[in-house]
Structure formats: C-alpha cells, structure tokens
Design a protein around this motif. Structure first.
Motif, mmCIF file in Angstrom:
data_model
loop_
_atom_site.group_PDB
_atom_site.id
_atom_site.type_symbol
_atom_site.label_atom_id
_atom_site.label_comp_id
_atom_site.label_asym_id
_atom_site.label_seq_id
_atom_site.Cartn_x
_atom_site.Cartn_y
_atom_site.Cartn_z
ATOM 1 N N VAL A 31 0.785 -1.104 -0.019
ATOM 2 C CA VAL A 31 -0.006 -0.016 -0.101
ATOM 3 C C VAL A 31 1.142 1.406 -0.006
ATOM 4 O O VAL A 31 0.673 2.399 -0.648
ATOM 5 N N LEU A 32 2.052 1.172 0.584
ATOM 6 C CA LEU A 32 2.842 2.392 0.630
ATOM 7 C C LEU A 32 3.109 3.086 -0.607
ATOM 8 O O LEU A 32 3.194 4.252 -0.681
ATOM 9 N N PRO A 33 3.795 2.290 -1.542
ATOM 10 C CA PRO A 33 4.181 3.150 -2.675
ATOM 11 C C PRO A 33 2.811 3.429 -3.697
ATOM 12 O O PRO A 33 3.039 4.572 -4.063
ATOM 13 N N VAL A 34 1.693 2.862 -3.392
ATOM 14 C CA VAL A 34 0.462 3.332 -4.014
ATOM 15 C C VAL A 34 0.348 4.808 -2.982
ATOM 16 O O VAL A 34 -0.094 5.921 -3.931
ATOM 17 N N SER A 35 0.228 4.802 -1.932
ATOM 18 C CA SER A 35 0.101 6.075 -1.402
ATOM 19 C C SER A 35 1.137 7.255 -1.642
ATOM 20 O O SER A 35 0.689 8.530 -1.931
ATOM 21 N N TYR A 36 2.294 6.722 -1.810
ATOM 22 C CA TYR A 36 3.289 7.710 -2.510
ATOM 23 C C TYR A 36 2.854 8.219 -3.792
ATOM 24 O O TYR A 36 3.133 9.616 -3.917
ATOM 25 N N ALA A 37 2.554 7.434 -4.690
ATOM 26 C CA ALA A 37 2.071 7.826 -6.030
ATOM 27 C C ALA A 37 0.955 8.838 -5.881
ATOM 28 O O ALA A 37 0.914 9.934 -6.604
ATOM 29 N N ALA A 38 0.018 8.554 -5.201
ATOM 30 C CA ALA A 38 -1.320 9.249 -5.074
ATOM 31 C C ALA A 38 -0.865 10.612 -4.426
ATOM 32 O O ALA A 38 -1.535 11.676 -4.884
ATOM 33 N N SER A 39 0.110 10.742 -3.502
ATOM 34 C CA SER A 39 0.628 11.869 -2.842
ATOM 35 C C SER A 39 1.116 12.833 -4.250
ATOM 36 O O SER A 39 1.116 14.166 -4.040
ATOM 37 N N PHE A 40 2.026 12.318 -4.659
ATOM 38 C CA PHE A 40 2.797 13.116 -5.790
ATOM 39 C C PHE A 40 1.821 13.584 -6.971
ATOM 40 O O PHE A 40 1.939 14.624 -7.334
ATOM 41 N N PHE A 41 0.865 12.790 -7.011
ATOM 42 C CA PHE A 41 -0.165 13.539 -7.991
ATOM 43 C C PHE A 41 -0.697 14.555 -7.922
ATOM 44 O O PHE A 41 -1.212 15.415 -8.258
ATOM 45 N N ARG A 50 7.072 19.557 -10.287
ATOM 46 C CA ARG A 50 7.886 18.198 -10.276
ATOM 47 C C ARG A 50 9.600 18.251 -10.527
ATOM 48 O O ARG A 50 10.236 17.954 -9.653
ATOM 49 N N ALA A 51 9.720 19.122 -11.412
ATOM 50 C CA ALA A 51 10.760 19.523 -11.837
ATOM 51 C C ALA A 51 11.673 20.250 -10.618
ATOM 52 O O ALA A 51 12.915 19.930 -10.373
ATOM 53 N N ALA A 52 10.956 21.298 -10.081
ATOM 54 C CA ALA A 52 11.405 22.047 -8.867
ATOM 55 C C ALA A 52 11.860 20.997 -7.819
ATOM 56 O O ALA A 52 12.871 21.094 -7.196
ATOM 57 N N TYR A 53 10.883 20.189 -7.377
ATOM 58 C CA TYR A 53 10.980 19.093 -6.237
ATOM 59 C C TYR A 53 12.350 18.302 -6.595
ATOM 60 O O TYR A 53 12.898 17.933 -5.735
ATOM 61 N N THR A 54 12.349 17.989 -7.953
ATOM 62 C CA THR A 54 13.468 16.834 -8.136
ATOM 63 C C THR A 54 14.924 17.536 -7.868
ATOM 64 O O THR A 54 15.709 16.965 -7.294
ATOM 65 N N SER A 74 9.126 12.437 -13.635
ATOM 66 C CA SER A 74 7.838 12.116 -13.697
ATOM 67 C C SER A 74 7.418 11.747 -12.408
ATOM 68 O O SER A 74 8.245 11.145 -11.536
ATOM 69 N N VAL A 75 6.073 11.564 -12.170
ATOM 70 C CA VAL A 75 5.412 11.013 -10.876
ATOM 71 C C VAL A 75 5.980 9.533 -10.582
ATOM 72 O O VAL A 75 6.261 9.165 -9.765
ATOM 73 N N GLY A 76 6.049 8.472 -11.717
ATOM 74 C CA GLY A 76 6.617 7.203 -11.740
ATOM 75 C C GLY A 76 7.776 7.192 -11.351
ATOM 76 O O GLY A 76 8.263 6.484 -9.995
ATOM 77 N N ALA A 77 8.954 8.063 -11.576
ATOM 78 C CA ALA A 77 10.145 8.043 -11.248
ATOM 79 C C ALA A 77 10.413 8.653 -9.740
ATOM 80 O O ALA A 77 11.098 8.100 -8.981
ATOM 81 N N LEU A 78 9.576 9.626 -9.550
ATOM 82 C CA LEU A 78 9.566 10.082 -8.005
ATOM 83 C C LEU A 78 8.943 8.919 -6.884
ATOM 84 O O LEU A 78 9.711 8.864 -6.026
ATOM 85 N N THR A 79 8.103 8.368 -7.509
ATOM 86 C CA THR A 79 7.395 7.344 -6.600
ATOM 87 C C THR A 79 8.329 6.182 -6.467
ATOM 88 O O THR A 79 8.666 5.728 -5.189
ATOM 89 N N ALA A 80 8.998 5.777 -7.317
ATOM 90 C CA ALA A 80 10.007 4.839 -7.299
ATOM 91 C C ALA A 80 11.204 4.965 -6.384
ATOM 92 O O ALA A 80 11.853 4.276 -5.605
ATOM 93 N N ARG A 225 18.400 0.274 -10.611
ATOM 94 C CA ARG A 225 19.095 0.206 -11.789
ATOM 95 C C ARG A 225 18.237 -0.268 -12.909
ATOM 96 O O ARG A 225 18.311 -0.322 -14.091
ATOM 97 N N VAL A 226 17.021 -1.027 -12.518
ATOM 98 C CA VAL A 226 15.773 -1.398 -13.428
ATOM 99 C C VAL A 226 15.208 -0.280 -14.189
ATOM 100 O O VAL A 226 14.575 -0.020 -15.107
ATOM 101 N N ARG A 227 15.210 0.938 -13.406
ATOM 102 C CA ARG A 227 14.726 2.280 -13.892
ATOM 103 C C ARG A 227 13.399 2.270 -14.132
ATOM 104 O O ARG A 227 12.855 2.542 -15.458
ATOM 105 N N PRO A 228 12.265 2.019 -13.212
ATOM 106 C CA PRO A 228 11.056 1.820 -13.589
ATOM 107 C C PRO A 228 10.531 3.281 -13.787
ATOM 108 O O PRO A 228 11.219 4.252 -13.489
ATOM 109 N N TYR A 229 9.784 3.293 -14.795
ATOM 110 C CA TYR A 229 9.101 4.526 -15.441
ATOM 111 C C TYR A 229 10.104 5.396 -16.200
ATOM 112 O O TYR A 229 9.589 6.263 -16.818
#
Length: 530
Positions: A31-41, A50-54, A74-80, A225-229
């Motif tokens: 559940v926690l990664p899903v909550s992180y993704a929802a928060s970033f959205f 997102r660029a400023a945060y990164t 991206s939201v996916g990269a930040l979530t990962a 290093r799988v680099r999701p998203y």
C-alpha cells in the motif's frame, strides 16, 4: 524417502503460524508505494513543480543516500525513488521470516520433533523459502496493480513490482543460508542483517560517490537500476534471480553437512565461570540486550546524520507550493518547512524505536519458549524481578536510540544552518518526545506476554497499524478518531514555539499501567506456556 518429503505439510504449517503477521507486512508494503504515487499526483500536478522538487530535494545527496537515485521528474520516477527504502524493509521482513521458520524452530527444539516423523532433510528450508517467495510475489503483484490503478504506466508499475519481489527473494535466500551457519537464531539474524547492511552500504556509496560500480555489487542497487518508469532495463532483474539461485546452491549443501541444531560456524565458548555482572537477573538481561542496543544505536545514528543533512534542502524544495506546505505542516506539525520535515522524520524514528521496544519486551517470551526462563526462576529470583530486568531494557532502549538519532540529526542540521548548539538541543528534545509513545507499544507487548503469551507477537501488528495511520492518515484525510488510535498521534511537536507536556505524562502513565498489568498477569500464570 525423498529429501523434500513433507514439504507440503510444512508449508501449510508455516502459513498457519504466519496467518496474521505475513498478510500484515505484505499489505503494508504494497500500500505504501501506492500512497506515495497518489501524494505526488496531488502535490505536484504540473511538470514544473515536479522538476523543481526533483532538483531541490530528490537529487540532494542525503536523500539519494537514504532512498537511492532518481532518473527523472515524472510521478513514476519520483514514486520509485520515494519507495527505495521500502525495499530494505521488504528484504528485512523476508530474511527474518525464513530465519524464524528454520533456525528459530531448531533452537526451540520443534524441528527435532518434526524430524522424528516422515520428513526429508531439505523440507524445512524449502518450506520456509516457498512461503516467503510466495509472499514476495504477492507483494510484487499487489504493488504493481496498485501503482497501475493510480494512473502510472503499466511497464513501470510491473518493473517496480518485479524488483520488489526479487529483492525480497534474494534476502530470503540469504536468511536461509545464515540459518545454516550458526546454532542460534540471534546469530543467524546478526549474519543476515550484516549482509543487508553491507548491501545498503554498497548502494549508498555507489549512488553518492559519483562512480556507481559499488551499486552494481548490491541487490539494493540492482533494484534502482531497473529504472522503473524511465526506460526500464528488463535484463537487470536477471541479476537478483542469479543471486537467489547461487545463494540457494550454497545453502542446501551446507544444510546437509551439519548436525541438527548445530551450525557450520563453531560456537564461541565463554569463560568457565561467570563474572560478577551475571550474578543477578539485571546483569543477565544486560548481557542479552547489549548487542541489540549497540547496533540499533549505530544504525539510528547513521540515519540521523543522513536525515539532518537533507533537512535544509527539503525545506527549500517546497517553497511556493501552498498545498504541500499544508500537508507537511500537518505531518510534521512545525511552523517552518525544515522543522516540518524534521518533525516528520523523527516521528518515523519513533515508530522504529517502538519496534526496538517490542523486540526487547518479546525477548522474555523467547527465553520462556526456549526453556531458559524456568531454570532462572527456579533459583531465588522472583518472577517480578526477572520480568522487570527485561522491561527495563524495553523502556531504556527506545530512549537511547532516539537520543542518538536526535543528536546526530541536530549535529548535521546544525552544521548546515550554522547553529550547532541550538539545533542539537532542539533535535534531542524532539527525538526524546517520541519515547513515551514507543513505551506504550512496549508496555502492550509486556501485557500480551503476561496475559496471552501465545499472541504476544500481535504487538507487531499494532505497530503496523500505527505505521499505516502515520503514513496514510494525513494524506487520505482519515477521521480523527482513527488517527487517535495511534499513540504517536498524541506526541507533542516540540519543534513548535508552544507545546504542552501533558500528552507525554499521559502516554507514560498508560505505558506504566500496561506494564504493571503485564507483571500482575505474568505472576499468576504457569511457566512455560507454549
């Protein structure tokens, strides 16, 4: 008879024994990664934010050291990246699960009883690995499905779910190998956690030193290093698969070459006569707990150094984003953004310290189950004295590790803002303010040990609920009565200009009442209760 005879029955037994704990940690970590993704959205709806945060936070060396690298905005990269430390928890949970079903069973004598039936030599290790592998795969599937449901791309969600599952499998197999090397469960856990620590250190050095080759030596580094998203590398998951096979190829032959109940490494013999420190129950308790206090303090100190170094950048990164400022203030409860970040991270340290308190309190149950408590109590030692000797460390341990965390955090944050003495004092107080809430969970573990010893480990489930409420409560805007179930909701945020010490006294009183009830119930029941 085959070497795997009886594996199916042991799998069913392990699943039954873990019918509560296993689903809890799988669901929480899914559940926690899903909550992180929802928060970033929600918090960063535009690419510019997102660029400023990164640039401001995600690429900060302290954040990278703790969570791992970020490969995009991206939201996916930040979530990962934000979920990077969760992989350490997945690895730890998998490692400890295998050790509990292998070496702990041998140390308690239950494996020998089962061995008297029709049971193959490899059945125990295989059953433990199969149960843990299945849990890791379910975790990966749930995580991938949840991330995809938030609107993230299927490929990246599948890649993250895959690396989460494979990381758990690698360290589960490492736990299986560690269980063959030593004759005690504590020793096996020490070896396994040392391996996990080495993997984390290699990943940290590789991600922060500018030359990432050490990260390629670490299973935790492979996951990033799988680099999701961000252009998934589908060949990288072959590395944890190969590592799992190689570790298993070592663990199985080793398990055949040792005697049941023994380990490959010879036990270290102690002195022929005990020193004066072991003449009483408190000296014995210190001997049993001192290693845990030391290593927890070292780990928390390193964590505090990293968190304090990242505080200033975290505060700057959200300036101008009113919505994020509001959320951070709700989580951290501080007027400044840096203080909000520090309040939030020290609250997480308090949850982890509660884990130490529970572990220390449950040491009583381990001593009782292993039959070591009864000989001690057969002497002139009173039950209350024996129990209080362990309770003392269940209460003292969280104070020590939280003090170390506060001091380390204040030191690095003080250097970054040029005000070391003041910040060390503030962070020390903020860390110690979490201790009464941790004591409540330790007191609950003491009560369960005295009243319902078979269900004493349910204290871990209560801690898991507190983690869920703390991580998701503010983001999901849960009802206040739900948030109030966690003692950590009531800890004052001492980084504010004005705060009340009343909740600290009330939490301390509650912890004392729980521990006292545990003492009374323990004195009235039989020993051992298996």
């Amino acid at each position: 008879m085959s070497a795997l005879t009886g594996t199916r029955h042991l799998v069913r037994l392990n699943l039954r024994r873990d019918r509560v704990l296993l689903p809890i940690w799988v669901l929480i970590l899914a559940v926690l990664p899903v909550s992180y993704a929802a928060s970033f959205f929600e918090l960063f709806p535009t690419a510019a934010e997102r660029a400023a945060y990164t640039e401001g936070t995600a690429r900060n060396p302290s954040i990278v050291a703790l969570l791992g690298p970020v490969y995009g905005d991206s939201v996916g990269a930040l979530t990962a990246q934000r979920s990077g430390f969760l992989l350490v928890i997945v690895a730890l949970a998998s490692l400890l699960t295998v050790i509990r079903h292998t070496r702990t069973e041998e140390e308690a004598g239950r494996r020998e009883l089962l061995g008297g039936s029709v049971l193959g030599r490899h059945a125990g290790l295989t059953a433990a690995l199969l149960v843990t592998y299945a849990a890791d795969l379910v975790l990966g599937l749930l995580t991938a499905a949840g991330l995809h449901a938030t609107g993230l791309p299927t490929a990246g969600s599948s890649a993250y779910g895959l690396v989460a599952a494979l990381t758990g499998m690698v360290f589960a197999t490492l736990g299986g190998l560690a269980a063959q090397l030593t004759e005690t469960a504590g020793g096996a856990r020490g070896i396994g956690i040392a391996g996990l620590g080495a993997a984390f250190a290699l990943r940290l050095v590789g991600d922060t030193a500018g030359n990432d080759w050490p990260s390629w030596l670490s299973p935790l580094g492979w996951a990033a290093r799988v680099r999701p998203y961000e252009g998934e590398r589908w060949w990288v998951p072959l590395l944890p698969l190969v590592a799992t096979v190689l570790l298993a190829a070592v663990a199985y032959p080793v398990s055949v070459r040792r005697d049941l109940g023994a380990g490959v490494l010879p036990p270290r013999l102690g002195p022929a006569t005990a020193g004066g420190a072991l003449s009483g129950p408190f000296g014995l308790a210190w001997r049993l707990h001192r290693g845990q206090i030391l290593w927890w303090s070292v780990g928390f100190g390193l964590l505090g150094l990293i968190l304090g170094g990242a505080a200033e950048a975290a505060g700057r990164s959200v300036e101008g984003n009113a919505q994020l400022e509001q959320i951070m203030a709700r989580i951290g409860g501080a007027s400044g953004l840096a203080d909000a970040y520090l309040g939030a991270t020290l609250s997480l340290a308090g949850l982890a310290a509660a884990g130490y308190g529970i572990q220390a309190a449950l040491r009583m149950r381990a001593e009782e189950s292993a039959g070591r408590a009864e000989p001690v109590l057969a002497t002139g030692t009173r039950r209350s004295t024996w129990l209080l000797s362990h309770v003392a460390f269940a209460l003292l341990g969280p104070v020590v590790v939280l003090a170390v965390t506060g001091l380390a955090t204040g030191l690095t944050y003080g250097f970054s803002v040029g005000d070391v003495p003041r910040q060390v004092g503030r962070m020390l107080g903020a860390g110690l303010a979490q201790a009464p809430a941790a004591w409540v969970l330790a007191g609950l573990a003491v009560l369960l040990h005295g009243l319902l010893p078979r269900f004493a480990s349910a204290a871990w489930a209560v801690l898991a609920v507190c983690v869920l409420l703390g991580q998701l409560g503010a983001v999901l805007e849960l009802d206040q009565w739900l948030l109030d179930l966690s003692p950590f909701t009531h800890t004052p945020q001492v980084l504010r200009d004005a705060w009340s010490a009343t909740p600290l006294f009330l939490l301390t009183a509650l912890a004392a009442a729980l521990a006292a009830a545990g003492l009374l119930t323990f004195r009235r029941r039989d020993i051992p209760v298996l």
